[in-house]
Design a protein around this motif. Structure first.
Motif, PDB file in Angstrom:
ATOM      1  N   VAL A 919       1.013  -1.143  -0.021  1.00 38.76           N
ATOM      2  CA  VAL A 919      -0.115  -0.129   0.108  1.00 38.76           C
ATOM      3  C   VAL A 919       1.113   1.227   0.102  1.00 38.76           C
ATOM      4  O   VAL A 919       0.567   2.218  -0.606  1.00 38.76           O
ATOM      5  CB  VAL A 919      -0.738   0.095   1.206  1.00 38.76           C
ATOM      6  CG1 VAL A 919      -1.637   1.493   1.295  1.00 38.76           C
ATOM      7  CG2 VAL A 919      -2.012  -1.294   1.140  1.00 38.76           C
ATOM      8  N   GLU A 920       1.989   1.135   0.774  1.00 38.50           N
ATOM      9  CA  GLU A 920       2.995   2.337   0.626  1.00 38.50           C
ATOM     10  C   GLU A 920       3.452   2.679  -0.511  1.00 38.50           C
ATOM     11  O   GLU A 920       3.680   3.885  -0.935  1.00 38.50           O
ATOM     12  CB  GLU A 920       3.857   2.278   1.964  1.00 38.50           C
ATOM     13  CG  GLU A 920       4.715   3.442   2.324  1.00 38.50           C
ATOM     14  CD  GLU A 920       3.937   4.761   2.555  1.00 38.50           C
ATOM     15  OE1 GLU A 920       4.409   5.825   2.338  1.00 38.50           O
ATOM     16  OE2 GLU A 920       2.855   4.734   3.424  1.00 38.50           O
ATOM     17  N   VAL A 921       4.025   1.537  -0.912  1.00 44.84           N
ATOM     18  CA  VAL A 921       4.831   1.670  -2.438  1.00 44.84           C
ATOM     19  C   VAL A 921       3.839   2.193  -3.294  1.00 44.84           C
ATOM     20  O   VAL A 921       4.026   2.972  -4.461  1.00 44.84           O
ATOM     21  CB  VAL A 921       5.264   0.209  -2.891  1.00 44.84           C
ATOM     22  CG1 VAL A 921       6.187   0.422  -4.462  1.00 44.84           C
ATOM     23  CG2 VAL A 921       6.506  -0.045  -1.678  1.00 44.84           C
ATOM     24  N   PHE A 922       2.717   1.755  -3.664  1.00 47.40           N
ATOM     25  CA  PHE A 922       1.781   2.110  -4.530  1.00 47.40           C
ATOM     26  C   PHE A 922       1.278   3.395  -4.223  1.00 47.40           C
ATOM     27  O   PHE A 922       0.962   4.210  -5.058  1.00 47.40           O
ATOM     28  CB  PHE A 922       0.310   1.372  -4.459  1.00 47.40           C
ATOM     29  CG  PHE A 922      -0.533   1.447  -5.415  1.00 47.40           C
ATOM     30  CD1 PHE A 922      -0.561   1.019  -6.777  1.00 47.40           C
ATOM     31  CD2 PHE A 922      -1.821   2.426  -5.252  1.00 47.40           C
ATOM     32  CE1 PHE A 922      -1.432   1.077  -7.776  1.00 47.40           C
ATOM     33  CE2 PHE A 922      -2.696   2.550  -6.236  1.00 47.40           C
ATOM     34  CZ  PHE A 922      -2.516   1.934  -7.486  1.00 47.40           C
ATOM     35  N   ARG A 923       1.166   4.074  -2.987  1.00 48.85           N
ATOM     36  CA  ARG A 923       0.833   5.318  -2.621  1.00 48.85           C
ATOM     37  C   ARG A 923       1.978   6.304  -3.317  1.00 48.85           C
ATOM     38  O   ARG A 923       1.500   7.356  -3.897  1.00 48.85           O
ATOM     39  CB  ARG A 923       0.548   5.656  -1.276  1.00 48.85           C
ATOM     40  CG  ARG A 923       0.114   6.934  -0.750  1.00 48.85           C
ATOM     41  CD  ARG A 923      -0.071   7.196   0.470  1.00 48.85           C
ATOM     42  NE  ARG A 923      -1.240   6.440   0.860  1.00 48.85           N
ATOM     43  CZ  ARG A 923      -1.329   5.430   1.773  1.00 48.85           C
ATOM     44  NH1 ARG A 923      -0.075   4.948   2.080  1.00 48.85           N
ATOM     45  NH2 ARG A 923      -2.326   4.882   2.145  1.00 48.85           N
ATOM     46  N   ASN A 925       4.134   5.601  -5.837  1.00 43.14           N
ATOM     47  CA  ASN A 925       4.118   5.516  -7.454  1.00 43.14           C
ATOM     48  C   ASN A 925       3.019   5.153  -8.045  1.00 43.14           C
ATOM     49  O   ASN A 925       2.900   4.420  -8.899  1.00 43.14           O
ATOM     50  CB  ASN A 925       5.270   4.167  -7.392  1.00 43.14           C
ATOM     51  CG  ASN A 925       6.477   4.351  -6.727  1.00 43.14           C
ATOM     52  OD1 ASN A 925       7.542   5.280  -7.383  1.00 43.14           O
ATOM     53  ND2 ASN A 925       6.667   3.748  -5.510  1.00 43.14           N
ATOM     54  N   LYS A 926       1.876   5.782  -7.715  1.00 42.32           N
ATOM     55  CA  LYS A 926       0.783   5.578  -7.965  1.00 42.32           C
ATOM     56  C   LYS A 926       0.446   5.872  -9.671  1.00 42.32           C
ATOM     57  O   LYS A 926      -0.115   4.990 -10.406  1.00 42.32           O
ATOM     58  CB  LYS A 926      -0.345   6.199  -7.637  1.00 42.32           C
ATOM     59  CG  LYS A 926      -1.740   6.169  -7.841  1.00 42.32           C
ATOM     60  CD  LYS A 926      -2.770   6.928  -7.065  1.00 42.32           C
ATOM     61  CE  LYS A 926      -4.176   6.852  -7.582  1.00 42.32           C
ATOM     62  NZ  LYS A 926      -5.051   7.681  -6.717  1.00 42.32           N
ATOM     63  N   GLU A 927       1.141   6.713  -9.935  1.00 35.33           N
ATOM     64  CA  GLU A 927       1.257   7.207 -11.519  1.00 35.33           C
ATOM     65  C   GLU A 927       1.961   6.225 -12.358  1.00 35.33           C
ATOM     66  O   GLU A 927       1.515   6.258 -13.650  1.00 35.33           O
ATOM     67  CB  GLU A 927       1.618   8.616 -11.456  1.00 35.33           C
ATOM     68  CG  GLU A 927       0.751   9.699 -10.729  1.00 35.33           C
ATOM     69  CD  GLU A 927      -0.383   9.918 -11.112  1.00 35.33           C
ATOM     70  OE1 GLU A 927      -1.042   9.822 -12.370  1.00 35.33           O
ATOM     71  OE2 GLU A 927      -1.514  10.100 -10.357  1.00 35.33           O
ATOM     72  N   GLU A 928       2.870   5.808 -11.747  1.00 34.80           N
ATOM     73  CA  GLU A 928       3.717   4.670 -12.668  1.00 34.80           C
ATOM     74  C   GLU A 928       3.283   3.335 -12.742  1.00 34.80           C
ATOM     75  O   GLU A 928       3.602   2.674 -13.670  1.00 34.80           O
ATOM     76  CB  GLU A 928       5.143   4.805 -12.336  1.00 34.80           C
ATOM     77  CG  GLU A 928       5.981   6.114 -12.354  1.00 34.80           C
ATOM     78  CD  GLU A 928       5.643   7.084 -11.557  1.00 34.80           C
ATOM     79  OE1 GLU A 928       4.967   6.815 -10.412  1.00 34.80           O
ATOM     80  OE2 GLU A 928       5.948   8.447 -11.753  1.00 34.80           O
ATOM     81  N   ILE A 929       2.491   2.858 -11.565  1.00 39.40           N
ATOM     82  CA  ILE A 929       2.131   1.403 -11.613  1.00 39.40           C
ATOM     83  C   ILE A 929       0.717   1.316 -12.517  1.00 39.40           C
ATOM     84  O   ILE A 929      -0.275   1.860 -12.123  1.00 39.40           O
ATOM     85  CB  ILE A 929       1.881   1.005 -10.052  1.00 39.40           C
ATOM     86  CG1 ILE A 929       3.366   1.379  -9.252  1.00 39.40           C
ATOM     87  CG2 ILE A 929       1.554  -0.246  -9.950  1.00 39.40           C
ATOM     88  CD1 ILE A 929       3.131   0.740  -7.957  1.00 39.40           C
TER      89      ILE A 929
END
Length: 1012
Positions: A919-923, A925-929
Motif C-alpha cells: 500500500v505504501e509503495v503504491f501510494r 508510485n501511483k502514476e507509474e504502476i
C-alpha cells in the motif's frame, strides 16, 4: 410433596449463599437483628429480581410501543443493580440497604411519571419509607417521609399541568387529590415510624440479652473462683491444726488427689511442681521431664500470649483466664486458670497456678451455639404444625407448617378462621374436646381434618391442656402431622402383593428368586415362553430340571458361590441361540445369605448393536485420518508450489538468456521438464484433496471408456489382456471427461501392477447399479452414503495377489504402496476425483484371490452435447514495455524470481514484501504502476486485504492474485473486491505474460460465475 421439598431446599441454599455475600456470617451469627435485616433485604431483592423477569416482556412492549427507550434502559439498569446488591461482595451492608431504598424510591418515581398515581409507583414510595425505617435511624425515616411528600406534590403538579406524563384523571377536584395524598402520607408515616420503633426496640432488647449473658458468665466464673478460694481456705485451716509434718503430708495429698490442676512455675515459665491432675491432664510426667516450660505446652499459634501473661502477673500480682495447652498426644485442651504471684518467703518469685480443664465445657458451649442454630433452622423448616387455641374454638397462634398442612397460603390467613373449620364436622370437634377434657392430654390422637379446599386428610396430634391467665385449663397447645401418606401406605401395603404379582406377570426382563437349595421360589411369567412350560411346573424345581445339563451346572456353581461368598456376580449365558446377561445377588436373612435373586436380560440385539457401533467407530477413525492427511497434503502442496515457482522461473529465465544450440541448454531443458513433472505431482496431491477445478457436463461413460482404450493399451504390458463389457450407449453421468479417463487409467495400472509376473486378464465392466446393491464395507470416502436410486458403475477386476484386510483402509493414503518405493499416488488421485464428483470407490479383495475395484458416479439428468465449441482465447494487447508493475510477495526467493521474469519482459518492477508495504509503495508510485501482481498468503495484510486497500486508492487498478492453493478454494466465498486474474503457482514465463495481458485487457474480475 417431594417437589415442594426440593424447591424449598434450592431456595434456602440460594438464600444462604446470597446472605453470606451480603454480610459476614460471623457477624450475623453474633447479631440476630443483623441476621433478620439481611434476610429481609435479600427477600426484597430476590422478589424484585423475579418480578423484573416476569414483567420483562410487558415492559419491552410498553417501551417499543411508546418509544420509551429511557424507561427500558432504566428498567434494565435497575435489574442489574438488584442482582449486584444481592450477589456482589465487598459492599457494606449499610451501603446495600441505602442503595436498595433509593432504588425503590426511583422506581416508584419513574412508574408514577409514566403510568400515574394509581399504580405500583405509590407502593414503591410507601415501601421506600418503610425500608428506611427498617435499615436506618429515625432522622432518616423523617427525611424519607419528607421526600415522599415533596415528590407527591411536585409530580402531582407537573402531571396535572400536563407538563409531562399522563394527566391525572382519577380525582374530580384538587381537594380530593390533596386528601388522597394526605391519607397516603398519614398511613405511610404511621407504618414507617412503627417499623422504626419496632426495629429500635428489637435492637435494644438484643443488646440487653447480650449484656445479660455476659454478666451471667462473669458471675459464674466469679462464683467458681470463690468456691476454689473457699476450699483452699478451709484446707489451710485444717492443716494449721496439725503438726507441720502432717500438714505438709496432707497438703501434698490434697494437691496430688485434687481434681483441679495445681502447678507452680517461675517467671520464665519453667514448671517447679505439678500435681497428678496436671500430669493426667497434660500427659507429661514433670518429674521425668525436668525443665519443661509453660510455653512448650502452648500451641505454636498461641505462644505469643506467653509474654503478655507473664507481664500481667508481674504487674497485677495475679492473672485469670483461659489458656490453650497441647497434651502429650498432640490434642489441644482449654484450661481455665486463676494464678497468683508469691514473692514473700521465697528466694525467687513463684507463680501458683490453679486451673481446671474446661475443654468439654467450651466444646459443649460451641456445640450448644451450633445446636441452637440448627434447632432454629429445624423449627423454621419443621413439617409438623404447631398451634394454640382456646376451648371455645378460637385459633390463637400457629406456625407456617400448620397453614401448609391445612392448605392455607400463610399463617396470617389461617389465623382468621375458627377451629371448627379444621374439623370434618361439629360432632368431630365436640368429640375431640370431650376426649381432651377427660384425659388432659392426647398422644398420637388420630383424626380426620378438613383442608381449605374441602379435601380431607388424616392427622396425628399430640395435644394437651395448659393453664390460662387465671390458672384455668382454658387453652390448648398441640402439634400435628399429616399422616395421609401413611394411611395410604397402609392401604398400599395391602396392595403390594398384588402389584408384585402383576410385576412378575408383566416384567419385560426375566426375574427369579431361589432358596438356599438352588430351587426356584418365584419366577416372572415370561419364563413360560423361555422354557416352554407353565409357571406352576417351574416353581420348586432345581436348575437340572429347567435348563440343559451344561448350562444348569454352570448356574448351580455360580449360585453356590453367591450363597457362600455373599457377593453379586454378572454372567453371560446362551440358550436356544439367544444371548443373555444375568445379574445375581444374595438376599441376607439373619446375617447370612439365605436366598438369592436376580434378573436376566436378553442382550442378543444389544450385542448386534455393539458390533455395528464398532463398525461406525472404525469409520470415524478413518475419517479423522483422512482429514489429517488432507491438511498435511494441502500444506505440502502450497509450500512445494512456492519453492517450485522459484526453480521453474529461474530455469526459464536461464533458458531465455542462453543462445540456441548451447550444450548446457539441453541440461536446463531436462531440468525444466522434471520441474513440470513435480508441479504435476503437486496438482495430483490437490486432486487427492478434491481441490482441483472440475468442469462437469453430460458424459456418455461407455463412449468415454472406448476413447480411453488406445491409451490404456499403450500403458499396460503386452502380456496383459483386457476383457471389456460395455453397453452400446450410456450410462450418462455428469463429470469431467479428463478426470474420468484419469480414474480408468489409474485403476487399470493398479490392476496390472498387482498381477503375478505382469501376466493375466483384467475384466473391465460398465453398468448401471441400484443404491441397494452398493456394499457399505470398504467404501471410500468412509462417510459417503448413496443419495440417488441408481448409479453408473465402472468395475475393474484383476486376478492379482490381493490385498490384506489391514491394508485396505490405507490404500487411498498418499504414497501408500506395497509394490514400488516412491509410488502410490494413483489410488489417492482416484479418491480425490470421486470426492469432487460426489461419488465413491469400493474394494473387495482377499490375499491370493485378486481384487475388484468399483467406482460409482451419480447419473446426469441431461443428455451429452453432440458438438462442443472450443473457446478461443481472446487476443488482448499487453502493457507497453517500460510500464510499471507492483510485485507483492513475502517469500524473498519467489519475489526475486518473479521480478527477474518481469524485468526480462521489459517491465519496471516495484517490489513489496507484504500487503502493508505494498500500500505504501503504491501510494508513492501511483502514476507509474499500471498492474499489481499480489500473493495471497502474507503476514500483516493478506492478498484480499491488500486488494481492498489498493482499490480504495485506485478503483480501476488491474490485479493478478497468485497462490499455491487451488483456484476454487481461494475464490470461494464473498469478497468486497475481486482480482482480474487468478494465477496458480508454479507458473512459467508465458503463463505470467498471458495473465498480465488478460488483467489489463478489460476483464471485469473473477466475480460470480467468472471466478472459476
Amino acid at each position: 410433596m417431594e417437589k415442594t421439598v426440593m424447591k424449598e431446599g434450592w431456595y434456602n441454599r440460594f438464600q444462604t449463599f446470597a446472605m453470606n455475600r451480603m454480610a459476614s456470617p460471623s457477624l450475623m451469627e453474633e447479631d440476630s437483628l443483623l441476621y433478620w435485616r439481611v434476610r429481609i433485604l435479600f427477600s426484597i431483592l430476590f422478589a424484585a429480581s423475579v418480578l423484573s423477569l416476569i414483567t420483562f416482556i410487558p415492559v419491552i412492549i410498553l417501551v417499543s410501543k411508546n418509544n420509551l427507550w429511557g424507561l427500558g434502559l432504566f428498567d434494565a439498569a435497575s435489574w442489574i443493580i438488584v442482582l449486584t446488591l444481592m450477589l456482589a461482595r465487598n459492599i457494606r451492608f449499610e451501603t446495600r440497604s441505602a442503595i436498595a431504598s433509593v432504588l425503590t424510591y426511583l422506581v416508584g418515581l419513574v412508574i408514577i411519571i409514566h403510568v400515574g398515581f394509581l399504580s405500583g409507583g405509590t407502593i414503591c414510595l410507601f415501601g421506600f419509607a418503610v425500608l428506611i425505617g427498617i435499615f436506618k435511624e429515625t432522622k432518616a425515616v423523617t427525611g424519607a417521609l419528607a421526600v415522599n411528600a415533596i415528590t407527591l406534590i411536585i409530580t402531582g403538579w407537573l402531571i396535572s399541568s400536563g407538563r409531562f406524563g399522563q394527566t391525572f384523571q382519577f380525582f374530580k377536584t384538587t381537594e380530593a387529590m390533596m386528601a388522597a395524598w394526605a391519607t397516603f402520607m398519614v398511613i405511610n408515616t404511621v407504618v414507617a415510624i412503627s417499623v422504626r420503633v419496632l426495629v429500635k426496640g428489637l435492637a435494644i432488647e438484643n443488646q440487653k440479652q447480650k449484656l445479660l449473658v455476659n454478666n451471667l458468665e462473669s458471675e459464674h466464673l466469679s462464683l467458681e473462683n470463690t468456691k476454689i478460694m473457699l476450699e483452699l481456705e478451709v484446707e489451710k485451716q485444717k492443716q494449721a491444726e496439725k503438726a507441720l509434718k502432717e500438714s505438709e503430708e496432707r497438703y501434698r495429698d490434697l494437691v496430688e488427689k485434687a481434681t483441679d490442676i495445681i502447678i507452680t512455675h517461675d517467671l520464665k515459665g519453667e514448671f517447679l511442681s505439678a500435681n497428678a491432675a496436671a500430669e493426667r491432664a497434660s500427659g507429661f510426667s514433670f518429674e521425668k521431664n525436668a525443665g519443661i516450660c509453660l510455653i512448650d505446652l502452648m500451641p505454636p499459634d498461641r505462644r505469643h500470649e506467653f509474654d503478655a501473661y507473664i507481664e500481667a502477673i508481674q504487674r497485677e500480682g495475679s492473672a485469670a483466664g483461659i489458656m490453650q495447652f497441647l497434651t502429650r498426644d498432640g490434642k489441644v485442651r482449654f484450661w481455665e486458670y486463676r494464678n497468683t504471684l508469691r514473692t514473700e518467703g521465697v528466694p525467687v518469685p513463684v507463680v501458683r497456678a490453679i486451673a481446671r480443664d474446661v475443654t468439654e465445657k467450651i466444646m459443649a458451649k460451641r456445640a450448644l451455639v451450633k445446636s441452637e442454630k440448627r434447632y432454629r433452622l429445624l423449627f423454621e423448616r419443621n413439617l409438623a404444625g404447631v398451634y394454640r387455641t382456646t376451648m371455645d374454638g378460637r385459633l390463637l397462634d400457629c406456625n407456617e407448617a400448620f397453614a401448609r398442612i391445612y392448605g392455607y397460603g400463610s399463617r396470617k390467613e389461617t389465623l382468621q378462621y375458627p377451629v371448627a373449620d379444621f374439623h370434618v364436622s361439629p360432632e368431630a370437634l365436640h368429640e375431640f374436646f370431650a376426649a381432651l377434657k377427660t384425659r388432659g392430654s392426647l398422644i398420637g390422637y388420630e383424626r380426620i381434618g378438613r383442608r381449605k379446599d374441602g379435601s380431607l386428610i388424616w392427622l396425628s396430634e399430640n395435644v394437651s391442656l395448659v393453664p390460662g391467665e387465671n390458672s384455668e385449663q382454658s387453652e390448648i397447645e398441640g402439634t400435628l402431622v399429616d399422616i395421609t401418606d401413611r394411611r395410604r401406605a397402609e392401604e398400599a401395603l395391602r396392595e403390594s402383593e398384588e402389584i408384585f404379582r402383576q410385576f412378575m406377570d408383566n416384567s419385560p426382563i426375566y426375574v427369579f428368586f431361589k432358596d438356599e437349595n438352588i430351587r426356584s421360589v418365584r419366577l416372572s411369567k415370561n419364563y413360560e415362553k423361555m422354557l416352554g412350560r407353565p409357571i406352576s411346573e417351574l416353581i420348586g424345581k432345581n436348575m437340572d430340571d429347567l435348563f440343559p445339563s451344561e448350562l444348569a451346572k454352570s448356574m448351580i456353581a455360580d449360585d453356590m458361590r453367591i450363597l457362600k461368598e455373599g457377593k453379586q456376580i454378572v454372567v453371560e449365558e446362551e440358550l436356544n441361540g439367544r444371548l443373555y446377561t444375568t445379574i445375581k445377588f444374595p438376599i441376607i436373612h439373619e446375617g447370612k445369605p439365605r436366598y438369592l435373586a436376580g434378573y436376566t436380560i436378553d442382550i442378543t440385539e444389544r450385542k448386534q448393536a455393539e458390533k455395528e457401533r464398532m463398525y461406525l467407530e472404525d469409520q470415524y477413525r478413518q475419517l479423522q485420518k483422512a482429514e489429517s492427511l488432507g491438511r498435511m497434503a494441502g500444506a505440502i502442496a502450497h509450500h512445494f508450489n512456492n519453492q517450485l515457482a522459484v526453480v521453474m522461473g529461474n530455469l526459464e529465465l536461464a533458458m531465455g538468456k542462453m543462445p540456441h544450440g548451447e550444450g548446457s541448454l539441453i541440461n536446463i531443458t531436462e531440468a525444466m521438464q522434471s520441474a513440470r513433472k513435480a508441479a504435476k505431482m503437486s496438482g495430483m496431491m490437490l486432486t487427492y484433496l478434491g481441490q482441483t477445478p472440475v468442469k462437469c457436463g453430460p458424459l456418455d461413460l461407455s463412449e468415454t471408456f472406448r476413447r480411453s482404450l488406445t491409451m490404456l493399451r499403450d500403458v499396460i504390458p503386452k502380456e496383459v489382456f483386457l476383457n471389456i463389457d460395455l453397453p452400446s450407449y450410456g450410462p450418462i453421468i455428469s463429470a469431467d471427461e479428463a478426470q474420468v479417463q484419469q480414474v480408468i487409467t489409474n485403476l487399470v495400472t493398479n490392476a496390472w501392477e498387482a498381477m503375478d509376473e505382469g501376466r493375466g486378464t483384467i475384466n473391465l465392466t460398465v453398468k448401471m447399479i441400484s443404491m441397494t446393491e452398493i456394499k457399505a464395507a470398504h467404501s471410500f470416502p468412509v462417510d459417503w452414503k448413496p443419495q440417488e436410486n441408481d448409479y453408473a458403475c465402472i468395475e475393474i477386476a484383476d486376478p492379482g495377489c490381493g490385498i490384506a484386510e489391514k491394508d485396505i483402509e490405507k490404500l487411498f493414503d498418499p504414497f501408500f504402496s506395497s509394490k514400488f518405493t516412491g509410488r502410490g499416488l494413483g489410488l489417492a488421485v482416484v479418491l480425490g476425483i470421486m470426492k469432487s464428483h460426489g461419488g465413491a470407490v469400493t474394494v473387495e479383495s482377499e490375499p491370493g484371490r485378486g481384487s475388484i475395484f468399483r467406482v460409482f458416479f451419480p447419473l446426469s439428468k441431461q443428455l451429452p452435447l453432440l458438438f462442443q465449441q472450443q473457446e478461443k482465447a481472446n487476443e488482448r494487447p499487453g502493457l507497453e514495455k517500460g510500464a510499471g508493475i507492483l510485485l507483492v510477495e513475502d517469500e524473498a526467493a519467489v519475489r526475486k524470481m518473479a521480478g527477474s521474469m518481469l524485468t526480462f519482459m521489459g517491465y519496471i518492477v516495484y517490489e513489496a514484501k507484504d500487503g502493508v508495504d505494498a500500500v505504501e509503495v503504491f501510494r508513492r508510485n501511483k502514476e507509474e504502476i499500471r498492474c499489481v501482481i499480489c500473493d495471497l498468503t502474507m503476514p500483516r495484510l493478506d492478498g484480499w486485504g491488500t486488494l481492498i486497500a489498493l482499490r480504495k486508492l485506485e478503483p480501476d487498478i488491474p490485479v493478478i492474485l497468485v497462490s499455491g492453493f487451488d483456484r476454487e478454494k481461494v475464490m470461494a466465498g464473498d469478497h468486497p473486491e475481486w482480482p482480474q486474474v487468478f494465477l496458480n503457482k508454479p507458473y512459467e514465463l508465458n503463463e505470467l505474460g498471458t495473465a498480465i495481458r488478460r488483467a489489463v485487457g478489460g476483464d471485469g474480475g473473477l466475480k460470480g460465475e467468472n471466478r472459476i
